[in-house]
Design a protein around this motif. Sequence first.
Motif, PDB file in Angstrom:
ATOM      1  N   ALA A  59       0.830  -1.204   0.000  1.00 35.81           N
ATOM      2  CA  ALA A  59       0.000   0.000   0.000  1.00 35.81           C
ATOM      3  C   ALA A  59       0.868   1.260   0.000  1.00 35.81           C
ATOM      4  O   ALA A  59       0.561   2.245  -0.677  1.00 35.81           O
ATOM      5  CB  ALA A  59      -0.940  -0.010   1.202  1.00 35.81           C
ATOM      6  N   LEU A  60       1.958   1.237   0.784  1.00 33.51           N
ATOM      7  CA  LEU A  60       2.884   2.379   0.797  1.00 33.51           C
ATOM      8  C   LEU A  60       3.522   2.584  -0.575  1.00 33.51           C
ATOM      9  O   LEU A  60       3.658   3.722  -1.055  1.00 33.51           O
ATOM     10  CB  LEU A  60       3.964   2.148   1.852  1.00 33.51           C
ATOM     11  CG  LEU A  60       3.566   2.376   3.313  1.00 33.51           C
ATOM     12  CD1 LEU A  60       4.623   1.803   4.251  1.00 33.51           C
ATOM     13  CD2 LEU A  60       3.357   3.859   3.594  1.00 33.51           C
ATOM     14  N   LYS A  61       3.907   1.479  -1.226  1.00 32.75           N
ATOM     15  CA  LYS A  61       4.525   1.568  -2.549  1.00 32.75           C
ATOM     16  C   LYS A  61       3.546   2.163  -3.564  1.00 32.75           C
ATOM     17  O   LYS A  61       3.918   3.026  -4.371  1.00 32.75           O
ATOM     18  CB  LYS A  61       4.974   0.181  -3.002  1.00 32.75           C
ATOM     19  CG  LYS A  61       5.678   0.168  -4.350  1.00 32.75           C
ATOM     20  CD  LYS A  61       6.133  -1.247  -4.718  1.00 32.75           C
ATOM     21  CE  LYS A  61       6.830  -1.262  -6.071  1.00 32.75           C
ATOM     22  NZ  LYS A  61       7.284  -2.635  -6.442  1.00 32.75           N
ATOM     23  N   LYS A  62       2.293   1.709  -3.525  1.00 33.87           N
ATOM     24  CA  LYS A  62       1.285   2.247  -4.444  1.00 33.87           C
ATOM     25  C   LYS A  62       1.058   3.742  -4.209  1.00 33.87           C
ATOM     26  O   LYS A  62       0.936   4.518  -5.167  1.00 33.87           O
ATOM     27  CB  LYS A  62      -0.031   1.486  -4.268  1.00 33.87           C
ATOM     28  CG  LYS A  62       0.021   0.034  -4.725  1.00 33.87           C
ATOM     29  CD  LYS A  62      -1.270  -0.691  -4.396  1.00 33.87           C
ATOM     30  CE  LYS A  62      -1.200  -2.161  -4.802  1.00 33.87           C
ATOM     31  NZ  LYS A  62      -2.433  -2.905  -4.403  1.00 33.87           N
ATOM     32  N   ALA A  63       1.007   4.141  -2.927  1.00 31.56           N
ATOM     33  CA  ALA A  63       0.794   5.556  -2.600  1.00 31.56           C
ATOM     34  C   ALA A  63       1.995   6.395  -3.032  1.00 31.56           C
ATOM     35  O   ALA A  63       1.838   7.538  -3.492  1.00 31.56           O
ATOM     36  CB  ALA A  63       0.538   5.710  -1.107  1.00 31.56           C
TER      37      ALA A  63
END
Length: 449
Positions: A59-63
Amino acid sequence: MEEHYYVAIDIGSASVKVVVGEKFHNGINVIGTGQTFTDGIKRGVIDDFDVAKQAISDALKKAKIASGVDIKEVFVKMPVIHTEILDIENAIQFNGESTEITGQHIEDVLDSVRDKYQADNTEIIGVYPKLFIVDDIHEVSDPKEMVATQSLAVDAGVITINRSLLVNTLRCVEACGVEVLDVYSDAFNYTHILTPTEVELGACVIDIGDQLTQVAFYERGALFDADSIPVAGSHITNDVAQALNTSYDKAERIKEQYGHAFYDNASEQDVFHVTQNDKEEEAAFNQKELSDYIEARVEEIYEEVFELLQEMGIDKVNGGFVITGGTANMLGIKDLLQDMVNEKVRVHIPTQMGIRKPEFSSAIATISSGINFDELLDYVTINNHETPVEEQYTVSEEKSKPAKGLFKRKNQVNVESGETVTVKSDDIDEEVKEEQPGLMKKIMKSLFE
Protein backbone atom coordinates in the motif's frame (compact mmCIF):
# COMPACT_ATOMS: atom_id res chain seq x y z
CA MET A 1 6.09 15.92 8.22
CA GLU A 2 8.65 16.36 5.44
CA GLU A 3 7.69 18.62 2.53
CA HIS A 4 4.47 19.41 4.43
CA TYR A 5 2.81 16.21 3.30
CA TYR A 6 0.67 14.14 5.64
CA VAL A 7 0.60 10.37 5.18
CA ALA A 8 -2.03 8.29 6.97
CA ILE A 9 -2.08 4.50 7.23
CA ASP A 10 -5.44 2.85 7.91
CA ILE A 11 -4.91 -0.81 8.82
CA GLY A 12 -8.37 -2.26 8.36
CA SER A 13 -9.68 -5.80 8.58
CA ALA A 14 -10.11 -6.18 4.82
CA SER A 15 -7.43 -3.88 3.46
CA VAL A 16 -4.62 -1.47 4.23
CA LYS A 17 -5.17 2.04 2.93
CA VAL A 18 -2.54 4.76 2.62
CA VAL A 19 -3.50 8.36 1.84
CA VAL A 20 -1.00 11.14 1.04
CA GLY A 21 -2.39 14.64 1.45
CA GLU A 22 -1.57 18.24 2.15
CA LYS A 23 -3.44 21.10 3.72
CA PHE A 24 -5.24 23.19 1.13
CA HIS A 25 -6.95 26.31 2.47
CA ASN A 26 -9.51 24.92 4.94
CA GLY A 27 -9.45 21.38 3.60
CA ILE A 28 -7.17 18.59 2.44
CA ASN A 29 -5.81 18.01 -1.04
CA VAL A 30 -5.27 14.30 -1.67
CA ILE A 31 -2.30 13.74 -3.98
CA GLY A 32 -2.02 9.95 -3.86
CA THR A 33 -3.47 6.78 -2.38
CA GLY A 34 -2.64 3.11 -2.09
CA GLN A 35 -4.84 0.18 -1.11
CA THR A 36 -3.97 -3.49 -0.68
CA PHE A 37 -6.44 -6.18 0.34
CA THR A 38 -5.19 -8.67 2.92
CA ASP A 39 -6.25 -11.44 5.27
CA GLY A 40 -3.39 -10.76 7.70
CA ILE A 41 -5.52 -8.53 9.91
CA LYS A 42 -8.51 -9.56 11.99
CA ARG A 43 -10.84 -6.95 13.48
CA GLY A 44 -8.21 -4.27 13.18
CA VAL A 45 -5.55 -6.35 14.95
CA ILE A 46 -2.41 -7.85 13.37
CA ASP A 47 -3.15 -11.57 12.89
CA ASP A 48 -0.22 -12.60 10.68
CA PHE A 49 2.78 -10.28 11.03
CA ASP A 50 4.46 -11.14 7.72
CA VAL A 51 1.24 -11.01 5.68
CA ALA A 52 0.21 -7.72 7.27
CA LYS A 53 3.70 -6.27 6.75
CA GLN A 54 3.59 -7.18 3.06
CA ALA A 55 0.17 -5.53 2.68
CA ILE A 56 1.38 -2.34 4.38
CA SER A 57 4.52 -2.28 2.20
CA ASP A 58 2.45 -2.76 -0.96
CA ALA A 59 0.00 0.00 0.00
CA LEU A 60 2.88 2.38 0.80
CA LYS A 61 4.52 1.57 -2.55
CA LYS A 62 1.28 2.25 -4.44
CA ALA A 63 0.79 5.56 -2.60
CA LYS A 64 4.40 6.55 -3.30
CA ILE A 65 3.99 5.89 -7.02
CA ALA A 66 0.63 7.66 -7.19
CA SER A 67 1.77 10.75 -5.28
CA GLY A 68 5.41 11.01 -6.31
CA VAL A 69 6.30 11.43 -2.63
CA ASP A 70 9.15 9.54 -0.97
CA ILE A 71 7.24 8.40 2.11
CA LYS A 72 9.40 8.31 5.24
CA GLU A 73 7.05 9.44 8.03
CA VAL A 74 3.46 8.43 8.66
CA PHE A 75 0.49 8.80 10.95
CA VAL A 76 -1.19 5.54 11.98
CA LYS A 77 -4.82 5.24 12.92
CA MET A 78 -5.81 2.76 15.63
CA PRO A 79 -9.23 1.08 15.91
CA VAL A 80 -11.65 1.65 18.77
CA ILE A 81 -11.31 -1.97 19.90
CA HIS A 82 -9.56 -2.40 23.31
CA THR A 83 -9.88 1.35 23.86
CA GLU A 84 -10.90 3.28 26.95
CA ILE A 85 -11.99 6.94 27.12
CA LEU A 86 -11.13 8.98 30.23
CA ASP A 87 -11.59 12.58 31.38
CA ILE A 88 -8.66 14.29 33.11
CA GLU A 89 -8.15 17.91 34.23
CA ASN A 90 -4.70 19.46 34.34
CA ALA A 91 -3.04 22.88 34.62
CA ILE A 92 0.33 24.60 34.38
CA GLN A 93 1.10 27.60 36.60
CA PHE A 94 2.57 30.99 35.71
CA ASN A 95 2.92 32.22 39.33
CA GLY A 96 1.77 35.78 38.69
CA GLU A 97 4.07 36.36 35.72
CA SER A 98 2.31 37.86 32.70
CA THR A 99 2.71 35.25 29.96
CA GLU A 100 1.55 35.15 26.35
CA ILE A 101 0.31 31.63 25.71
CA THR A 102 1.99 29.82 22.83
CA GLY A 103 1.75 26.43 21.20
CA GLN A 104 4.53 25.26 23.52
CA HIS A 105 2.41 26.03 26.60
CA ILE A 106 -0.49 24.07 25.10
CA GLU A 107 1.84 21.17 24.36
CA ASP A 108 3.18 21.27 27.94
CA VAL A 109 -0.25 21.15 29.56
CA LEU A 110 -1.40 18.31 27.29
CA ASP A 111 1.82 16.31 27.69
CA SER A 112 1.73 16.56 31.47
CA VAL A 113 -1.72 14.94 31.40
CA ARG A 114 0.11 11.71 30.56
CA ASP A 115 1.96 11.88 33.89
CA LYS A 116 -1.35 11.73 35.74
CA TYR A 117 -2.34 8.43 34.14
CA GLN A 118 -0.58 5.24 35.17
CA ALA A 119 -1.93 1.81 34.23
CA ASP A 120 -0.49 -1.57 33.42
CA ASN A 121 -0.80 -2.97 29.89
CA THR A 122 -2.26 0.20 28.41
CA GLU A 123 -0.77 3.16 26.57
CA ILE A 124 -2.12 6.65 25.99
CA ILE A 125 -2.55 7.29 22.26
CA GLY A 126 -4.55 10.48 22.45
CA VAL A 127 -4.92 13.53 24.65
CA TYR A 128 -7.43 15.92 23.13
CA PRO A 129 -8.59 19.20 24.69
CA LYS A 130 -12.29 19.70 25.31
CA LEU A 131 -11.72 23.25 26.50
CA PHE A 132 -8.98 25.43 27.97
CA ILE A 133 -9.38 27.71 30.97
CA VAL A 134 -7.18 30.81 31.20
CA ASP A 135 -6.63 32.11 34.76
CA ASP A 136 -9.71 30.20 36.00
CA ILE A 137 -11.89 32.72 34.14
CA HIS A 138 -11.92 32.37 30.38
CA GLU A 139 -13.14 29.12 28.82
CA VAL A 140 -11.75 28.97 25.28
CA SER A 141 -11.10 26.43 22.54
CA ASP A 142 -7.71 27.88 21.51
CA PRO A 143 -5.82 30.06 24.02
CA LYS A 144 -2.85 30.94 21.80
CA GLU A 145 -1.80 34.62 21.97
CA MET A 146 -3.92 35.21 25.05
CA VAL A 147 -2.18 36.55 28.16
CA ALA A 148 -2.35 34.68 31.47
CA THR A 149 -0.84 35.49 34.84
CA GLN A 150 -1.94 32.55 36.97
CA SER A 151 -2.55 29.36 35.00
CA LEU A 152 -3.53 27.57 31.84
CA ALA A 153 -5.86 24.66 32.58
CA VAL A 154 -7.32 22.04 30.28
CA ASP A 155 -10.30 19.72 30.50
CA ALA A 156 -8.96 16.88 28.38
CA GLY A 157 -10.15 13.58 27.06
CA VAL A 158 -7.65 10.73 27.18
CA ILE A 159 -7.75 7.72 24.87
CA THR A 160 -5.88 4.59 25.95
CA ILE A 161 -5.36 1.31 24.13
CA ASN A 162 -3.98 -2.12 24.90
CA ARG A 163 -0.18 -1.80 24.84
CA SER A 164 0.46 -5.12 23.12
CA LEU A 165 -1.92 -4.22 20.29
CA LEU A 166 -0.22 -0.85 19.86
CA VAL A 167 3.35 -2.15 19.98
CA ASN A 168 2.72 -4.93 17.47
CA THR A 169 1.01 -2.54 15.09
CA LEU A 170 3.85 -0.03 15.29
CA ARG A 171 6.48 -2.75 14.86
CA CYS A 172 4.71 -3.96 11.75
CA VAL A 173 4.50 -0.46 10.26
CA GLU A 174 8.07 0.54 11.07
CA ALA A 175 9.33 -2.80 9.69
CA CYS A 176 8.22 -1.39 6.33
CA GLY A 177 10.91 1.29 6.49
CA VAL A 178 8.87 4.27 7.66
CA GLU A 179 8.77 6.14 10.95
CA VAL A 180 5.55 6.59 12.90
CA LEU A 181 5.19 10.25 13.83
CA ASP A 182 1.97 9.89 15.75
CA VAL A 183 -1.00 7.62 16.39
CA TYR A 184 -4.64 8.71 16.27
CA SER A 185 -7.61 6.71 17.45
CA ASP A 186 -10.71 6.45 15.31
CA ALA A 187 -12.56 7.54 18.44
CA PHE A 188 -11.07 11.01 17.94
CA ASN A 189 -10.77 10.93 14.15
CA TYR A 190 -14.51 10.67 13.58
CA THR A 191 -14.88 14.24 14.88
CA HIS A 192 -13.71 15.42 11.48
CA ILE A 193 -16.48 13.71 9.51
CA LEU A 194 -19.17 15.51 11.52
CA THR A 195 -20.41 19.06 11.12
CA PRO A 196 -19.94 21.50 14.03
CA THR A 197 -23.70 21.40 14.61
CA GLU A 198 -23.74 17.59 14.79
CA VAL A 199 -20.85 17.52 17.27
CA GLU A 200 -22.54 20.13 19.44
CA LEU A 201 -26.04 18.64 19.48
CA GLY A 202 -24.95 15.03 19.97
CA ALA A 203 -24.26 12.78 16.98
CA CYS A 204 -23.48 9.08 16.63
CA VAL A 205 -20.98 7.78 14.06
CA ILE A 206 -21.48 4.18 12.90
CA ASP A 207 -18.48 2.87 10.96
CA ILE A 208 -19.44 -0.51 9.48
CA GLY A 209 -16.26 -2.14 8.24
CA ASP A 210 -15.48 -5.67 7.19
CA GLN A 211 -15.26 -7.43 10.56
CA LEU A 212 -15.87 -4.62 13.04
CA THR A 213 -18.53 -1.97 13.52
CA GLN A 214 -17.20 1.02 15.44
CA VAL A 215 -19.51 3.39 17.28
CA ALA A 216 -18.62 6.82 18.63
CA PHE A 217 -20.83 9.47 20.21
CA TYR A 218 -20.01 13.18 20.31
CA GLU A 219 -21.77 15.89 22.26
CA ARG A 220 -21.10 19.51 23.26
CA GLY A 221 -18.22 19.75 20.87
CA ALA A 222 -16.22 16.71 22.02
CA LEU A 223 -16.01 12.93 22.10
CA PHE A 224 -18.27 11.41 24.76
CA ASP A 225 -17.55 7.69 24.37
CA ALA A 226 -16.71 5.03 21.79
CA ASP A 227 -16.94 1.26 21.50
CA SER A 228 -17.13 -1.50 18.90
CA ILE A 229 -19.30 -4.43 17.82
CA PRO A 230 -17.75 -7.63 16.38
CA VAL A 231 -20.37 -7.85 13.63
CA ALA A 232 -19.97 -6.13 10.26
CA GLY A 233 -19.75 -6.60 6.49
CA SER A 234 -18.13 -10.05 6.42
CA HIS A 235 -21.01 -11.41 8.49
CA ILE A 236 -23.44 -10.14 5.87
CA THR A 237 -21.39 -11.92 3.21
CA ASN A 238 -21.45 -15.15 5.20
CA ASP A 239 -25.23 -14.92 5.47
CA VAL A 240 -25.50 -14.42 1.71
CA ALA A 241 -23.16 -17.35 1.01
CA GLN A 242 -25.24 -19.69 3.19
CA ALA A 243 -28.58 -18.48 1.90
CA LEU A 244 -27.59 -18.79 -1.77
CA ASN A 245 -25.50 -21.95 -1.23
CA THR A 246 -22.43 -20.45 -2.86
CA SER A 247 -18.82 -19.62 -2.03
CA TYR A 248 -17.79 -16.66 0.12
CA ASP A 249 -16.00 -14.90 -2.77
CA LYS A 250 -19.03 -15.19 -5.05
CA ALA A 251 -21.30 -14.04 -2.24
CA GLU A 252 -19.09 -10.98 -1.74
CA ARG A 253 -19.36 -10.04 -5.42
CA ILE A 254 -23.13 -10.56 -5.38
CA LYS A 255 -23.47 -8.44 -2.24
CA GLU A 256 -21.48 -5.61 -3.81
CA GLN A 257 -23.37 -5.69 -7.11
CA TYR A 258 -26.93 -6.51 -6.06
CA GLY A 259 -27.05 -6.05 -2.28
CA HIS A 260 -29.79 -3.94 -0.72
CA ALA A 261 -30.23 -3.44 3.02
CA PHE A 262 -33.86 -2.24 2.94
CA TYR A 263 -36.32 -4.90 1.78
CA ASP A 264 -39.15 -2.45 1.03
CA ASN A 265 -37.07 -0.64 -1.60
CA ALA A 266 -35.40 -3.68 -3.19
CA SER A 267 -36.35 -4.65 -6.73
CA GLU A 268 -37.89 -7.91 -7.90
CA GLN A 269 -36.90 -7.09 -11.49
CA ASP A 270 -33.18 -7.01 -10.73
CA VAL A 271 -32.38 -10.70 -11.33
CA PHE A 272 -29.00 -12.42 -11.11
CA HIS A 273 -27.72 -15.99 -11.44
CA VAL A 274 -25.56 -17.88 -8.98
CA THR A 275 -23.38 -20.97 -9.32
CA GLN A 276 -24.22 -23.05 -6.27
CA ASN A 277 -21.89 -25.37 -4.38
CA ASP A 278 -23.65 -28.67 -5.03
CA LYS A 279 -25.33 -28.03 -8.39
CA GLU A 280 -24.05 -27.66 -11.91
CA GLU A 281 -26.86 -25.41 -13.10
CA GLU A 282 -27.03 -21.79 -11.97
CA ALA A 283 -29.89 -20.66 -9.73
CA ALA A 284 -31.77 -17.41 -10.29
CA PHE A 285 -32.50 -14.90 -7.52
CA ASN A 286 -33.70 -11.32 -7.47
CA GLN A 287 -32.57 -8.35 -5.39
CA LYS A 288 -35.63 -8.47 -3.14
CA GLU A 289 -34.94 -12.09 -2.17
CA LEU A 290 -31.31 -11.21 -1.46
CA SER A 291 -32.37 -8.19 0.58
CA ASP A 292 -34.38 -10.41 2.91
CA TYR A 293 -31.13 -11.97 4.19
CA ILE A 294 -29.10 -8.77 4.21
CA GLU A 295 -31.70 -6.66 6.01
CA ALA A 296 -31.88 -9.11 8.92
CA ARG A 297 -28.14 -8.85 9.60
CA VAL A 298 -27.92 -5.06 9.14
CA GLU A 299 -30.92 -4.62 11.43
CA GLU A 300 -29.09 -6.71 14.03
CA ILE A 301 -26.06 -4.42 13.75
CA TYR A 302 -28.20 -1.33 14.28
CA GLU A 303 -29.95 -2.88 17.26
CA GLU A 304 -26.58 -3.64 18.84
CA VAL A 305 -25.58 -0.02 18.23
CA PHE A 306 -28.67 1.10 20.15
CA GLU A 307 -27.76 -1.23 23.01
CA LEU A 308 -24.25 0.23 23.10
CA LEU A 309 -25.64 3.76 23.28
CA GLN A 310 -27.87 2.75 26.18
CA GLU A 311 -24.88 1.25 27.99
CA MET A 312 -23.09 4.58 27.50
CA GLY A 313 -26.04 6.31 29.17
CA ILE A 314 -27.19 7.98 25.95
CA ASP A 315 -30.93 8.25 25.35
CA LYS A 316 -30.98 11.13 22.84
CA VAL A 317 -29.10 11.56 19.57
CA ASN A 318 -30.25 15.05 18.64
CA GLY A 319 -27.48 15.52 16.07
CA GLY A 320 -28.47 12.39 14.19
CA PHE A 321 -26.66 9.29 12.95
CA VAL A 322 -23.77 9.27 10.46
CA ILE A 323 -22.96 5.98 8.70
CA THR A 324 -19.58 5.37 7.09
CA GLY A 325 -17.11 2.55 6.40
CA GLY A 326 -16.94 0.09 3.51
CA THR A 327 -20.36 -1.45 4.13
CA ALA A 328 -21.94 2.02 3.84
CA ASN A 329 -21.59 1.58 0.05
CA MET A 330 -24.55 -0.78 0.11
CA LEU A 331 -27.91 0.40 -1.17
CA GLY A 332 -30.56 0.84 1.52
CA ILE A 333 -28.06 1.12 4.40
CA LYS A 334 -29.36 4.59 5.22
CA ASP A 335 -33.03 3.82 4.47
CA LEU A 336 -33.17 0.94 6.95
CA LEU A 337 -31.74 3.00 9.81
CA GLN A 338 -34.01 5.90 8.95
CA ASP A 339 -36.95 3.51 9.19
CA MET A 340 -35.81 2.51 12.69
CA VAL A 341 -35.15 5.99 14.18
CA ASN A 342 -36.73 9.44 14.15
CA GLU A 343 -33.44 11.31 14.05
CA LYS A 344 -31.66 12.48 10.91
CA VAL A 345 -29.52 9.87 9.15
CA ARG A 346 -26.84 10.45 6.54
CA VAL A 347 -24.01 8.51 4.91
CA HIS A 348 -20.60 10.17 5.02
CA ILE A 349 -18.42 9.95 1.92
CA PRO A 350 -15.16 11.94 1.66
CA THR A 351 -15.34 14.74 -0.88
CA GLN A 352 -11.71 14.66 -2.03
CA MET A 353 -10.95 13.47 -5.54
CA GLY A 354 -9.67 9.90 -5.63
CA ILE A 355 -11.13 8.80 -2.30
CA ARG A 356 -14.85 9.35 -2.74
CA LYS A 357 -15.69 6.11 -1.01
CA PRO A 358 -16.84 5.72 2.62
CA GLU A 359 -14.08 3.20 3.36
CA PHE A 360 -11.57 6.07 3.11
CA SER A 361 -13.30 8.13 5.80
CA SER A 362 -10.99 6.93 8.58
CA ALA A 363 -7.77 7.55 6.64
CA ILE A 364 -8.65 11.09 5.59
CA ALA A 365 -9.91 11.84 9.11
CA THR A 366 -6.51 10.72 10.45
CA ILE A 367 -4.85 13.36 8.27
CA SER A 368 -7.35 15.91 9.60
CA SER A 369 -6.35 14.96 13.15
CA GLY A 370 -2.69 15.50 12.29
CA ILE A 371 -3.37 18.92 10.81
CA ASN A 372 -5.63 19.83 13.73
CA PHE A 373 -2.92 19.18 16.32
CA ASP A 374 -0.20 20.78 14.20
CA GLU A 375 -2.20 24.01 14.08
CA LEU A 376 -3.12 23.88 17.76
CA LEU A 377 0.52 23.40 18.78
CA ASP A 378 1.82 25.93 16.22
CA TYR A 379 3.18 23.30 13.84
CA VAL A 380 1.89 25.16 10.80
CA THR A 381 1.77 23.85 7.25
CA ILE A 382 1.74 25.64 3.91
CA ASN A 383 -1.26 27.96 3.75
CA ASN A 384 -1.62 28.45 0.00
CA HIS A 385 -0.85 26.16 -2.91
CA GLU A 386 -2.28 28.19 -5.77
CA THR A 387 1.19 28.93 -7.21
CA PRO A 388 4.42 26.95 -7.00
CA VAL A 389 6.56 28.05 -4.08
CA GLU A 390 10.30 27.58 -3.94
CA GLU A 391 10.84 27.08 -0.24
CA GLN A 392 14.10 28.23 1.35
CA TYR A 393 15.25 27.25 4.81
CA THR A 394 17.95 28.58 7.08
CA VAL A 395 19.01 27.29 10.46
CA SER A 396 18.74 29.73 13.33
CA GLU A 397 21.39 29.81 16.03
CA GLU A 398 18.64 30.03 18.63
CA LYS A 399 17.51 26.65 19.93
CA SER A 400 13.88 25.96 20.76
CA LYS A 401 12.73 23.87 23.69
CA PRO A 402 12.47 20.15 22.75
CA ALA A 403 9.05 18.54 22.89
CA LYS A 404 8.40 16.36 25.90
CA GLY A 405 5.56 14.30 24.45
CA LEU A 406 5.49 10.62 23.62
CA PHE A 407 5.50 11.28 19.91
CA LYS A 408 8.20 12.88 17.81
CA ARG A 409 6.80 15.77 15.77
CA LYS A 410 8.13 17.76 12.88
CA ASN A 411 9.88 21.10 13.17
CA GLN A 412 7.65 24.18 13.41
CA VAL A 413 7.44 25.77 9.99
CA ASN A 414 5.13 28.55 8.83
CA VAL A 415 5.25 29.00 5.09
CA GLU A 416 3.39 31.66 3.15
CA SER A 417 3.30 31.70 -0.63
CA GLY A 418 6.62 33.02 -1.98
CA GLU A 419 8.07 33.60 1.48
CA THR A 420 11.47 32.63 2.86
CA VAL A 421 11.21 31.28 6.39
CA THR A 422 13.49 30.26 9.20
CA VAL A 423 13.28 26.83 10.75
CA LYS A 424 14.14 26.67 14.44
CA SER A 425 15.22 23.12 15.02
CA ASP A 426 15.16 21.12 18.21
CA ASP A 427 18.73 20.92 19.51
CA ILE A 428 20.16 20.91 16.01
CA ASP A 429 23.62 22.24 15.16
CA GLU A 430 24.27 23.41 11.61
CA GLU A 431 26.67 20.53 11.09
CA VAL A 432 25.63 17.92 13.65
CA LYS A 433 22.04 16.79 14.27
CA GLU A 434 21.25 14.64 17.27
CA GLU A 435 18.77 11.98 16.20
CA GLN A 436 15.55 11.94 18.23
CA PRO A 437 14.09 8.57 19.16
CA GLY A 438 10.98 7.66 17.22
CA LEU A 439 7.65 6.60 18.67
CA MET A 440 8.45 2.89 18.47
CA LYS A 441 11.74 3.29 20.35
CA LYS A 442 10.09 5.31 23.10
CA ILE A 443 7.32 2.80 23.69
CA MET A 444 9.65 -0.19 23.62
CA LYS A 445 11.94 1.56 26.08
CA SER A 446 9.03 2.20 28.44
CA LEU A 447 8.22 -1.52 28.48
CA PHE A 448 11.42 -2.23 30.35
CA GLU A 449 11.43 0.71 32.75
